[in-house]
Design a protein around this motif. Structure first.
Motif, PDB file in Angstrom:
ATOM      1  N   PRO A 222     -20.636   5.443  -0.945  1.00 32.91           N
ATOM      2  CA  PRO A 222     -19.611   5.628   0.084  1.00 32.91           C
ATOM      3  C   PRO A 222     -19.164   4.311   0.709  1.00 32.91           C
ATOM      4  CG  PRO A 222     -21.273   7.322   0.285  1.00 32.91           C
ATOM      5  CD  PRO A 222     -21.796   6.347  -0.736  1.00 32.91           C
ATOM      6  N   ALA A 223     -20.106   3.386   0.948  1.00 30.03           N
ATOM      7  CA  ALA A 223     -19.731   2.084   1.487  1.00 30.03           C
ATOM      8  C   ALA A 223     -18.887   1.304   0.482  1.00 30.03           C
ATOM      9  CB  ALA A 223     -20.973   1.287   1.875  1.00 30.03           C
ATOM     10  N   GLN A 224     -19.191   1.445  -0.799  1.00 30.09           N
ATOM     11  CA  GLN A 224     -18.351   0.822  -1.824  1.00 30.09           C
ATOM     12  C   GLN A 224     -16.928   1.378  -1.750  1.00 30.09           C
ATOM     13  OE1 GLN A 224     -20.150   0.921  -5.819  1.00 30.09           O
ATOM     14  NE2 GLN A 224     -22.146   1.126  -4.837  1.00 30.09           N
ATOM     15  N   ALA A 225     -16.838   2.691  -1.574  1.00 35.64           N
ATOM     16  CA  ALA A 225     -15.515   3.322  -1.493  1.00 35.64           C
ATOM     17  C   ALA A 225     -14.736   2.803  -0.292  1.00 35.64           C
ATOM     18  CB  ALA A 225     -15.668   4.838  -1.414  1.00 35.64           C
ATOM     19  N   HIS A 226     -15.416   2.626   0.851  1.00 39.47           N
ATOM     20  CA  HIS A 226     -14.734   2.103   2.037  1.00 39.47           C
ATOM     21  C   HIS A 226     -14.173   0.706   1.760  1.00 39.47           C
ATOM     22  CE1 HIS A 226     -16.211   5.558   4.000  1.00 39.47           C
ATOM     23  NE2 HIS A 226     -17.351   5.081   4.466  1.00 39.47           N
ATOM     24  N   ALA A 227     -14.961  -0.130   1.073  1.00 40.91           N
ATOM     25  CA  ALA A 227     -14.498  -1.479   0.756  1.00 40.91           C
ATOM     26  C   ALA A 227     -13.318  -1.437  -0.210  1.00 40.91           C
ATOM     27  CB  ALA A 227     -15.648  -2.288   0.161  1.00 40.91           C
ATOM     28  N   LEU A 228     -13.385  -0.555  -1.200  1.00 45.06           N
ATOM     29  CA  LEU A 228     -12.271  -0.401  -2.135  1.00 45.06           C
ATOM     30  C   LEU A 228     -11.012   0.080  -1.424  1.00 45.06           C
ATOM     31  CD1 LEU A 228     -14.253   1.271  -5.048  1.00 45.06           C
ATOM     32  CD2 LEU A 228     -13.047  -0.916  -5.200  1.00 45.06           C
ATOM     33  N   PHE A 229     -11.198   0.947  -0.433  1.00 44.19           N
ATOM     34  CA  PHE A 229     -10.067   1.443   0.366  1.00 44.19           C
ATOM     35  C   PHE A 229      -9.352   0.268   1.034  1.00 44.19           C
ATOM     36  CE2 PHE A 229      -8.972   5.352   3.194  1.00 44.19           C
ATOM     37  CZ  PHE A 229      -7.632   4.982   3.197  1.00 44.19           C
ATOM     38  N   GLN A 230     -10.134  -0.626   1.654  1.00 48.09           N
ATOM     39  CA  GLN A 230      -9.524  -1.774   2.326  1.00 48.09           C
ATOM     40  C   GLN A 230      -8.865  -2.706   1.314  1.00 48.09           C
ATOM     41  OE1 GLN A 230      -9.064  -1.704   5.550  1.00 48.09           O
ATOM     42  NE2 GLN A 230     -10.183   0.240   5.413  1.00 48.09           N
ATOM     43  N   ALA A 231      -9.500  -2.896   0.159  1.00 46.45           N
ATOM     44  CA  ALA A 231      -8.886  -3.729  -0.876  1.00 46.45           C
ATOM     45  C   ALA A 231      -7.556  -3.139  -1.325  1.00 46.45           C
ATOM     46  CB  ALA A 231      -9.842  -3.854  -2.061  1.00 46.45           C
ATOM     47  N   SER A 232      -7.482  -1.798  -1.401  1.00 45.30           N
ATOM     48  CA  SER A 232      -6.237  -1.137  -1.764  1.00 45.30           C
ATOM     49  C   SER A 232      -5.164  -1.363  -0.711  1.00 45.30           C
ATOM     50  CB  SER A 232      -6.480   0.362  -1.950  1.00 45.30           C
ATOM     51  OG  SER A 232      -5.272   1.044  -2.203  1.00 45.30           O
ATOM     52  N   CYS A 233      -5.552  -1.247   0.558  1.00 41.79           N
ATOM     53  CA  CYS A 233      -4.582  -1.459   1.650  1.00 41.79           C
ATOM     54  C   CYS A 233      -4.024  -2.875   1.613  1.00 41.79           C
ATOM     55  CB  CYS A 233      -5.255  -1.201   2.993  1.00 41.79           C
ATOM     56  SG  CYS A 233      -5.671   0.525   3.310  1.00 41.79           S
ATOM     57  N   ILE A 234      -4.880  -3.849   1.349  1.00 45.35           N
ATOM     58  CA  ILE A 234      -4.439  -5.249   1.305  1.00 45.35           C
ATOM     59  C   ILE A 234      -3.483  -5.468   0.129  1.00 45.35           C
ATOM     60  CG2 ILE A 234      -5.218  -7.634   0.985  1.00 45.35           C
ATOM     61  CD1 ILE A 234      -7.912  -6.578   2.322  1.00 45.35           C
ATOM     62  N   ALA A 235      -3.851  -4.923  -1.027  1.00 47.40           N
ATOM     63  CA  ALA A 235      -2.978  -5.069  -2.198  1.00 47.40           C
ATOM     64  C   ALA A 235      -1.625  -4.415  -1.953  1.00 47.40           C
ATOM     65  CB  ALA A 235      -3.658  -4.464  -3.424  1.00 47.40           C
ATOM     66  N   GLU A 236      -1.634  -3.266  -1.276  1.00 49.21           N
ATOM     67  CA  GLU A 236      -0.368  -2.596  -0.966  1.00 49.21           C
ATOM     68  C   GLU A 236       0.505  -3.462  -0.070  1.00 49.21           C
ATOM     69  OE1 GLU A 236       1.291   1.350   1.400  1.00 49.21           O
ATOM     70  OE2 GLU A 236      -0.825   1.242   0.834  1.00 49.21           O
ATOM     71  N   ARG A 237      -0.104  -4.046   0.966  1.00 55.82           N
ATOM     72  CA  ARG A 237       0.680  -4.890   1.876  1.00 55.82           C
ATOM     73  C   ARG A 237       1.189  -6.150   1.180  1.00 55.82           C
ATOM     74  NH1 ARG A 237      -0.129  -3.809   7.305  1.00 55.82           N
ATOM     75  NH2 ARG A 237       1.590  -5.268   7.634  1.00 55.82           N
ATOM     76  N   ARG A 238       0.486  -6.570   0.152  1.00 58.80           N
ATOM     77  CA  ARG A 238       0.933  -7.736  -0.626  1.00 58.80           C
ATOM     78  C   ARG A 238       1.901  -7.342  -1.743  1.00 58.80           C
ATOM     79  NH1 ARG A 238      -4.772 -11.136  -1.465  1.00 58.80           N
ATOM     80  NH2 ARG A 238      -4.331 -12.741   0.103  1.00 58.80           N
TER      81      ARG A 238
END
Length: 380
Positions: free
Chosen positions: A181-197
């Motif tokens: 689950p903690a891995q998923a949370h980190a992946l979620f944030q990585a996805s948000c950053i990639a989206e904003r970029r």
């Protein structure tokens, strides 16, 4: 609140008082409710346990931390902060080490971020990381969680490089700790950053990985949130049908989880899709519902402001520019309390669109320029 406000006046917690044999088990059950996001139920059980655990420092600290977490997610931010103040007093006992105190700093940072106190939250997360690192028994999972939350702070400030580094470090640590689950949370944030970029394919890849892990572990609320983001990414990639399907699934999942804020976010995302595909009436109905669900939740200012903007854009698309301006005013006021330049720029763009549509091209140009200037990362 009256009872909670007086706990700082209670006698100091000690480690000597004996407790009933079943209290630790009952506390563990309440902590499990917190983990399952059943916060209303958890709060009731945790409050009932206080008289039994208050004389035992380890159990008392666990109760304060669990209760503060549930109160934070219920939007009771002031109460959550007060509970963490008491937790800090308990943790001054020599029984606790730097990792225990770092846990409190981390949770204080989460509350500060929910209050839109970005600088304070960033500082608290940084202090938590340092204190945990130098503790006799540092917690890898605590570090992973702290990096993930600090990444959110950097995203609000549009500091994409440190945000990405923190998300990557969080993923590394969560993987090392074996916590999916903690891995998923980190992946979620990585996805948000990639989206904003605007790296939308990368954003979808990370989001799909996170979704797989959330579903594997029965994380219903997190599943709703990532489906909402996937819907947005699908729309950015030009697939309106897939976007609508994911957003409908997000709304249904959030409703099943009993989370009004997450339901509001999914409904508002649907409103945006309807607005962009020429269905302003449907968009307005859903955006107004999102506003209704989010009103009064200061921990969801960004989402409330976005919903208000979608109501404004819907009115503008229907030709009611006066109402559109009123809703833009409301959104800008909401964003002022958030402290995010990116969100304020959205309000100025919407205001510029209304000025353009009503023939005031000079005002529109000035508003567009203001929005563009505010988003520059380099200034001469």
């Amino acid at each position: 609140m009256a009872a909670a406000a007086s706990f700082l006046e209670l006698p100091p917690v000690t480690t000597l008082t004996l407790v009933r044999d079943d209290v630790a088990d009952l506390l563990a059950e309440a902590e499990q409710l917190v983990a399952q996001h059943l916060h209303d139920e958890a709060v009731g059980q945790l409050e009932d346990l206080w008289s039994d655990v208050r004389g035992n420092a380890p159990l008392a600290l666990r109760q304060r931390l669990a209760l503060s977490w549930s109160e934070m997610y219920r939007g009771e931010l002031e109460h959550a902060a007060e509970l963490l103040e008491h937790a800090e007093i308990i943790a001054q006992s020599p029984r606790f080490d730097g990792a225990d105190r770092a846990e409190i700093l981390y949770r204080r940072g989460c509350v500060a971020l929910k209050c839109s106190e970005i600088a304070t939250a960033t500082s608290l997360f940084t202090r938590a990381l340092d204190l945990n690192e130098h503790a006799p028994r540092p917690s890898t999972l605590l570090a992973a969680n702290t990096y993930q939350w600090r990444s959110r702070c950097y995203q609000v400030r549009r500091d994409w490089d440190p945000a990405a580094r923190d998300a990557e470090r969080s993923l590394e640590l969560a993987t090392s700790a074996g916590d999916e689950p903690a891995q998923a949370h980190a992946l979620f944030q990585a996805s948000c950053i990639a989206e904003r970029r605007k790296d939308w394919l990368v954003a979808r890849f990370y989001a799909e990985r996170a979704l797989e892990l959330y579903r594997k572990h029965g994380e219903t609320l997190a599943t709703a949130r990532i489906l909402n983001n996937l819907g947005g990414i699908d729309f950015l990639l030009g697939d309106a049908t897939a976007a609508e399907q994911n957003l409908m699934a997000a709304a249904e999942t959030a409703m099943a989880a009993g989370s009004d804020p997450d339901l509001a976010q999914a409904v508002n995302s649907l409103a945006r899709v309807y607005l962009e595909t020429g269905r302003p009436l449907e968009a307005r109905i859903r955006a107004e519902r999102a506003v209704e669900l989010l009103t009064g939740r200061i921990d969801f200012r960004a989402e409330l402001g976005l919903a208000q903007l979608n109501v404004a854009r819907s009115h503008a698309a229907e030709g009611d520019h006066a109402r559109a301006v009123d809703w833009i005013d409301a959104a800008e006021s909401t964003f002022d309390g958030l402290g995010s330049t990116s969100h304020l720029a959205l309000a100025w763009l919407a205001r510029g669109d209304v000025a353009r549509d009503t023939g005031d091209l000079d005002l529109a140009a000035g508003l567009y320029r203001r929005a563009a200037d505010s988003l520059q990362d380099v200034h001469l």
